[in-house]
Scaffold this motif. Sequence first.
Motif, PDB file in Angstrom:
ATOM      1  N   ARG A 177     -10.391   6.213 -13.089  1.00 33.08           N
ATOM      2  CA  ARG A 177     -11.691   6.469 -13.702  1.00 33.08           C
ATOM      3  C   ARG A 177     -12.584   7.216 -12.706  1.00 33.08           C
ATOM      4  O   ARG A 177     -13.094   6.637 -11.749  1.00 33.08           O
ATOM      5  CB  ARG A 177     -12.343   5.150 -14.130  1.00 33.08           C
ATOM      6  CG  ARG A 177     -11.662   4.508 -15.320  1.00 33.08           C
ATOM      7  CD  ARG A 177     -12.258   3.148 -15.669  1.00 33.08           C
ATOM      8  NE  ARG A 177     -11.627   2.600 -16.875  1.00 33.08           N
ATOM      9  CZ  ARG A 177     -11.772   1.352 -17.292  1.00 33.08           C
ATOM     10  NH1 ARG A 177     -12.525   0.495 -16.600  1.00 33.08           N
ATOM     11  NH2 ARG A 177     -11.174   0.937 -18.395  1.00 33.08           N
ATOM     12  N   PHE A 178     -12.750   8.530 -12.944  1.00 35.37           N
ATOM     13  CA  PHE A 178     -13.562   9.362 -12.068  1.00 35.37           C
ATOM     14  C   PHE A 178     -15.053   9.132 -12.348  1.00 35.37           C
ATOM     15  O   PHE A 178     -15.470   9.075 -13.510  1.00 35.37           O
ATOM     16  CB  PHE A 178     -13.261  10.834 -12.281  1.00 35.37           C
ATOM     17  CG  PHE A 178     -11.855  11.262 -11.931  1.00 35.37           C
ATOM     18  CD1 PHE A 178     -11.005  10.438 -11.214  1.00 35.37           C
ATOM     19  CD2 PHE A 178     -11.388  12.504 -12.333  1.00 35.37           C
ATOM     20  CE1 PHE A 178      -9.714  10.845 -10.892  1.00 35.37           C
ATOM     21  CE2 PHE A 178     -10.104  12.928 -12.013  1.00 35.37           C
ATOM     22  CZ  PHE A 178      -9.258  12.095 -11.297  1.00 35.37           C
ATOM     23  N   PHE A 179     -15.832   9.057 -11.293  1.00 29.92           N
ATOM     24  CA  PHE A 179     -17.276   8.882 -11.406  1.00 29.92           C
ATOM     25  C   PHE A 179     -17.985  10.157 -10.928  1.00 29.92           C
ATOM     26  O   PHE A 179     -18.005  10.463  -9.742  1.00 29.92           O
ATOM     27  CB  PHE A 179     -17.742   7.688 -10.564  1.00 29.92           C
ATOM     28  CG  PHE A 179     -17.556   6.348 -11.234  1.00 29.92           C
ATOM     29  CD1 PHE A 179     -18.656   5.618 -11.679  1.00 29.92           C
ATOM     30  CD2 PHE A 179     -16.286   5.816 -11.413  1.00 29.92           C
ATOM     31  CE1 PHE A 179     -18.488   4.383 -12.291  1.00 29.92           C
ATOM     32  CE2 PHE A 179     -16.105   4.586 -12.021  1.00 29.92           C
ATOM     33  CZ  PHE A 179     -17.213   3.872 -12.464  1.00 29.92           C
ATOM     34  N   ILE A 240      -8.017   2.130 -12.195  1.00 27.14           N
ATOM     35  CA  ILE A 240      -8.692   2.080 -10.899  1.00 27.14           C
ATOM     36  C   ILE A 240      -9.909   2.998 -10.918  1.00 27.14           C
ATOM     37  O   ILE A 240      -9.793   4.186 -11.270  1.00 27.14           O
ATOM     38  CB  ILE A 240      -7.746   2.502  -9.753  1.00 27.14           C
ATOM     39  CG1 ILE A 240      -6.475   1.653  -9.759  1.00 27.14           C
ATOM     40  CG2 ILE A 240      -8.453   2.398  -8.410  1.00 27.14           C
ATOM     41  CD1 ILE A 240      -5.431   2.093  -8.748  1.00 27.14           C
ATOM     42  N   ASN A 241     -11.058   2.465 -10.534  1.00 25.26           N
ATOM     43  CA  ASN A 241     -12.260   3.292 -10.349  1.00 25.26           C
ATOM     44  C   ASN A 241     -12.111   4.185  -9.122  1.00 25.26           C
ATOM     45  O   ASN A 241     -11.675   3.715  -8.060  1.00 25.26           O
ATOM     46  CB  ASN A 241     -13.498   2.416 -10.124  1.00 25.26           C
ATOM     47  CG  ASN A 241     -13.943   1.663 -11.351  1.00 25.26           C
ATOM     48  OD1 ASN A 241     -13.641   2.040 -12.479  1.00 25.26           O
ATOM     49  ND2 ASN A 241     -14.686   0.585 -11.134  1.00 25.26           N
ATOM     50  N   LEU A 242     -12.507   5.440  -9.258  1.00 29.27           N
ATOM     51  CA  LEU A 242     -12.678   6.318  -8.096  1.00 29.27           C
ATOM     52  C   LEU A 242     -14.145   6.710  -8.044  1.00 29.27           C
ATOM     53  O   LEU A 242     -14.592   7.618  -8.749  1.00 29.27           O
ATOM     54  CB  LEU A 242     -11.784   7.551  -8.183  1.00 29.27           C
ATOM     55  CG  LEU A 242     -10.284   7.336  -8.057  1.00 29.27           C
ATOM     56  CD1 LEU A 242      -9.554   8.675  -7.949  1.00 29.27           C
ATOM     57  CD2 LEU A 242      -9.921   6.443  -6.873  1.00 29.27           C
ATOM     58  N   ALA A 287      -9.914   0.083  -5.655  1.00 36.94           N
ATOM     59  CA  ALA A 287      -9.408   1.303  -5.019  1.00 36.94           C
ATOM     60  C   ALA A 287      -9.125   1.063  -3.542  1.00 36.94           C
ATOM     61  O   ALA A 287      -8.138   1.570  -2.991  1.00 36.94           O
ATOM     62  CB  ALA A 287     -10.414   2.441  -5.191  1.00 36.94           C
ATOM     63  N   GLN A 288      -9.972   0.298  -2.907  1.00 37.34           N
ATOM     64  CA  GLN A 288      -9.736  -0.030  -1.499  1.00 37.34           C
ATOM     65  C   GLN A 288      -8.479  -0.870  -1.335  1.00 37.34           C
ATOM     66  O   GLN A 288      -7.673  -0.645  -0.424  1.00 37.34           O
ATOM     67  CB  GLN A 288     -10.957  -0.769  -0.943  1.00 37.34           C
ATOM     68  CG  GLN A 288     -12.210   0.093  -0.856  1.00 37.34           C
ATOM     69  CD  GLN A 288     -13.438  -0.715  -0.464  1.00 37.34           C
ATOM     70  OE1 GLN A 288     -13.332  -1.884  -0.086  1.00 37.34           O
ATOM     71  NE2 GLN A 288     -14.607  -0.106  -0.573  1.00 37.34           N
ATOM     72  N   ARG A 289      -8.284  -1.816  -2.255  1.00 40.20           N
ATOM     73  CA  ARG A 289      -7.148  -2.721  -2.146  1.00 40.20           C
ATOM     74  C   ARG A 289      -5.826  -2.036  -2.486  1.00 40.20           C
ATOM     75  O   ARG A 289      -4.818  -2.214  -1.774  1.00 40.20           O
ATOM     76  CB  ARG A 289      -7.365  -3.916  -3.078  1.00 40.20           C
ATOM     77  CG  ARG A 289      -6.288  -4.986  -2.944  1.00 40.20           C
ATOM     78  CD  ARG A 289      -6.603  -6.212  -3.785  1.00 40.20           C
ATOM     79  NE  ARG A 289      -6.382  -6.001  -5.207  1.00 40.20           N
ATOM     80  CZ  ARG A 289      -7.331  -5.860  -6.107  1.00 40.20           C
ATOM     81  NH1 ARG A 289      -8.605  -5.885  -5.748  1.00 40.20           N
ATOM     82  NH2 ARG A 289      -7.036  -5.692  -7.395  1.00 40.20           N
ATOM     83  N   LEU A 290      -5.795  -1.257  -3.562  1.00 38.94           N
ATOM     84  CA  LEU A 290      -4.532  -0.684  -4.040  1.00 38.94           C
ATOM     85  C   LEU A 290      -4.237   0.703  -3.480  1.00 38.94           C
ATOM     86  O   LEU A 290      -3.074   1.098  -3.380  1.00 38.94           O
ATOM     87  CB  LEU A 290      -4.541  -0.611  -5.575  1.00 38.94           C
ATOM     88  CG  LEU A 290      -4.627  -1.943  -6.320  1.00 38.94           C
ATOM     89  CD1 LEU A 290      -4.539  -1.707  -7.813  1.00 38.94           C
ATOM     90  CD2 LEU A 290      -3.533  -2.897  -5.858  1.00 38.94           C
TER      91      LEU A 290
END
Length: 312
Positions: A177-179, A240-242, A287-290
Amino acid sequence: MKILVTGGAGFIGSHVVEALLKRGDEVTVVDDFNDYYDPAIKRRNLAGVLDHPSFRLVEGDIRDRALIETLLQGEFEVVVHLAARAGVRPSLKDPVLYETVNVIGLLNLLEGAVQFGKPRFVFASSSSVYGLSPRLPWREDDPVDCPISPYAVTKRMGELLCYNYNHIHGLDTVALRFFTVYGPRQRPDMAIAKFTRAILQGDPITVFGDGSAIRDFTYVGDIVDGVLAAVERRFGFEIINLGGAQSITVLELIQAVSRTVGREAKLIFQAPFPGDVPATLADSAKAQRLLGLSPKTSIDQGLQRYLEWLVP
């Protein structure tokens, strides 16, 4: 790796393509060079890689199922699906076009992927799927049942299709998910591009609403890092959020652009635009975790890089 990138001539896609080639991948791009904005801009985006020995360009439409099936016989290890009709506001005017490109085009790719080798599938989703979800920052497990634009609906449908093809066919899929991505080569209809151009030319900037809307701006280089990290991993299925770099109001953004350009902005206020959400803000813990990813580019740094690209 052999990687197919759809929409590789676009803003984000061309940066992804360059990064993949730089690290030694073999990259095929499929892009239809449509007229959503000047196709010449997209051709310039790829000018620096056209002669690269590991690059191949196929001009075509992802809605063309026969073309996609032929392409996916190329034994790709990964598909990075970035091609889409983008933008919340234009989707209100032509929702059918957005449905056919963003949903039917994706289905063609998923069907082809299942038929030919099951390459890992990286899908570009959007923060717009959160719609009016009230809790901030947005987490991937928040409800996403209130999208407020046809564009957002197509991106949520894309996520569901990726889940479905993982569940039924075992296709390894991840939806990123692009922000609010910005930076060099960004589309001319995007806020930072429009604001910068207006200030440079001395034209007024139209602000929809009172300027208090909040956006989570993510520099394109941080997005590319996320895509490349996703390419390297197997997820089964994940969303995953980016984002999560920096959230500021529209008025604060205009002030930041003014500082970068060194000129004052002239503002015109109009009623809020239907389909625009009041705030976006990413929780980036997943995102940090994966992916081992933390956005590292501040808005001031990113705006300076954009201006240097725009006015060399």
